[in-house]
Write an enzyme that holds these catalytic residues in place. Sequence first.
Site, PDB file in Angstrom:
ATOM      1  N   GLY A 145       0.852  -1.192   0.000  1.00 13.88           N
ATOM      2  CA  GLY A 145       0.000   0.000   0.000  1.00 13.88           C
ATOM      3  C   GLY A 145       0.881   1.233   0.000  1.00 13.88           C
ATOM      4  NE  ARG A 146      -2.796   6.724   0.425  1.00 14.16           N
ATOM      5  CZ  ARG A 146      -3.937   6.243   0.911  1.00 14.16           C
ATOM      6  NH1 ARG A 146      -3.921   5.418   1.938  1.00 14.16           N
ATOM      7  NH2 ARG A 146      -5.084   6.584   0.369  1.00 14.16           N
ATOM      8  CB  ILE A 147       3.332   2.428   4.674  1.00 14.32           C
ATOM      9  CG1 ILE A 147       2.452   3.501   5.324  1.00 14.32           C
ATOM     10  CG2 ILE A 147       4.631   2.246   5.457  1.00 14.32           C
ATOM     11  CD1 ILE A 147       1.920   3.143   6.705  1.00 14.32           C
ATOM     12  CB  THR A 224       7.012   0.030  10.802  1.00 17.10           C
ATOM     13  OG1 THR A 224       6.799  -0.246   9.407  1.00 17.10           O
ATOM     14  CG2 THR A 224       8.495   0.093  11.080  1.00 17.10           C
ATOM     15  NE  ARG A 226      -2.230  -0.613  14.669  1.00 19.20           N
ATOM     16  CZ  ARG A 226      -1.807   0.555  14.170  1.00 19.20           C
ATOM     17  NH1 ARG A 226      -0.531   0.718  13.876  1.00 19.20           N
ATOM     18  NH2 ARG A 226      -2.650   1.556  14.000  1.00 19.20           N
ATOM     19  CD  GLU A 255       2.386  -0.836  20.174  1.00 19.07           C
ATOM     20  OE1 GLU A 255       1.806   0.269  20.230  1.00 19.07           O
ATOM     21  OE2 GLU A 255       2.726  -1.366  19.121  1.00 19.07           O
ATOM     22  CG  HIS A 274       3.117   2.434  17.612  1.00 24.87           C
ATOM     23  ND1 HIS A 274       2.046   1.594  17.757  1.00 24.87           N
ATOM     24  CD2 HIS A 274       2.964   2.998  16.383  1.00 24.87           C
ATOM     25  CE1 HIS A 274       1.268   1.637  16.684  1.00 24.87           C
ATOM     26  NE2 HIS A 274       1.807   2.495  15.823  1.00 24.87           N
TER      27      HIS A 274
HETATM   28  C1  DGY Z   1      -1.178   4.611  12.474  1.00 20.72           C
HETATM   29  O1  DGY Z   1      -1.508   5.739  12.097  1.00 20.72           O
HETATM   30  O2  DGY Z   1      -1.906   3.629  12.374  1.00 20.72           O
HETATM   31  C2  DGY Z   1       0.184   4.475  13.030  1.00 20.72           C
HETATM   32  O3  DGY Z   1       0.434   3.251  13.594  1.00 20.72           O
HETATM   33  C3  DGY Z   1       0.461   5.597  14.020  1.00 20.72           C
HETATM   34  O4  DGY Z   1       1.794   5.886  13.869  1.00 20.72           O
END
Ligand code: DGY
Length: 315
Positions: A145-147, A224, A226, A255, A274
């Site tokens: 996706g975007r990330i 990065t 969940r 967390e 996080h």
């Molecule tokens: C989100 O926006 O879901 C991220 O985990 C927050 O940094």
Amino acid sequence: MARLEKASEPSLDLDVWEGDEPPPPDVLHARVRGVDGIVCLLTDAIDEALLAAAGDTLRVVSQMAVGVDNIDLAACAARGVAVGHTPGVLSESTADLTLALMLATCRRVVEAAEDVRAGRWRSWSPLGWAGVDLYGATVGIVGLGRIGQAVARRLAGFNVTLLYSSRRALTKIGTLAVERVPLDELFERADIVSLHVPLTDETRGLVGEAALARMKRTAILINTARGEIVDQAALLAALDKGHIAAAGLDVTTPEPLPADHPLLARRDVVVLPHIGSASRRTRQRMADIAVDNLLAGLRGAPMQSPPPPATPEQG
Ligand code: DGY
């Protein structure tokens, strides 16, 4: 806050939680009774109990995050409560941090810095703190996706071979050729596996014993997205047995991790609190969108809404 206080269309009566830690559920439930809208964080459980506590007045839930796994979307839909989130604005910051974790784990940056601070650096030595190169590595991205795409764009500069698993079919990202492969093949071939899927019923525990057993003994896992996407007990076992080499985790379960958690005792694991989206500019943008979404939702106007549950990619 200032924007909410100044809002005139509609003007708002605000109840703001000022605590450093999330409100306990019973406090939150008591405070949301009779509200029209809620701005929430990923640490707040927006579930059936909370919706019932809020009652029929609630029309909008606006989350200051892209991930909405803390929100029961089906329950919101059933009650006619609109849900907003903050996609897009945090992709680049999260991708930056993903690269930071890749470099930190590949090159043992945290271990080395800890040793310098503790006076354990005696002399330059040929294999002192020697790690592996990110440059030229095979990187597997789970979820494009975007990330995931923002991570891939950065990796073009590292001359990597990029494998990905996703419902999307792409052959190039910017200048970088990318190869779509089945998930099992990605785990087998990648030197670094980086997770960029949202947490859903489909992705919970996606990286468990079986996936970890497929990975190379030299491989590094980066998360990065969940914490619950990774089975942490299986990860610890894989690290103990040398089935994989290292892990970089910006997200964990729970967390925060308790200070005596075995992951925190390991030199081959970097755990961050996080902070994927935690640049000041990005957090400001997220807050602005959360406010825009709340105000739009209260006016009955469209807002940036999460896709339906079980979406394939984060970001
Ligand atoms: C989100 O926006 O879901 C991220 O985990 C927050 O940094």
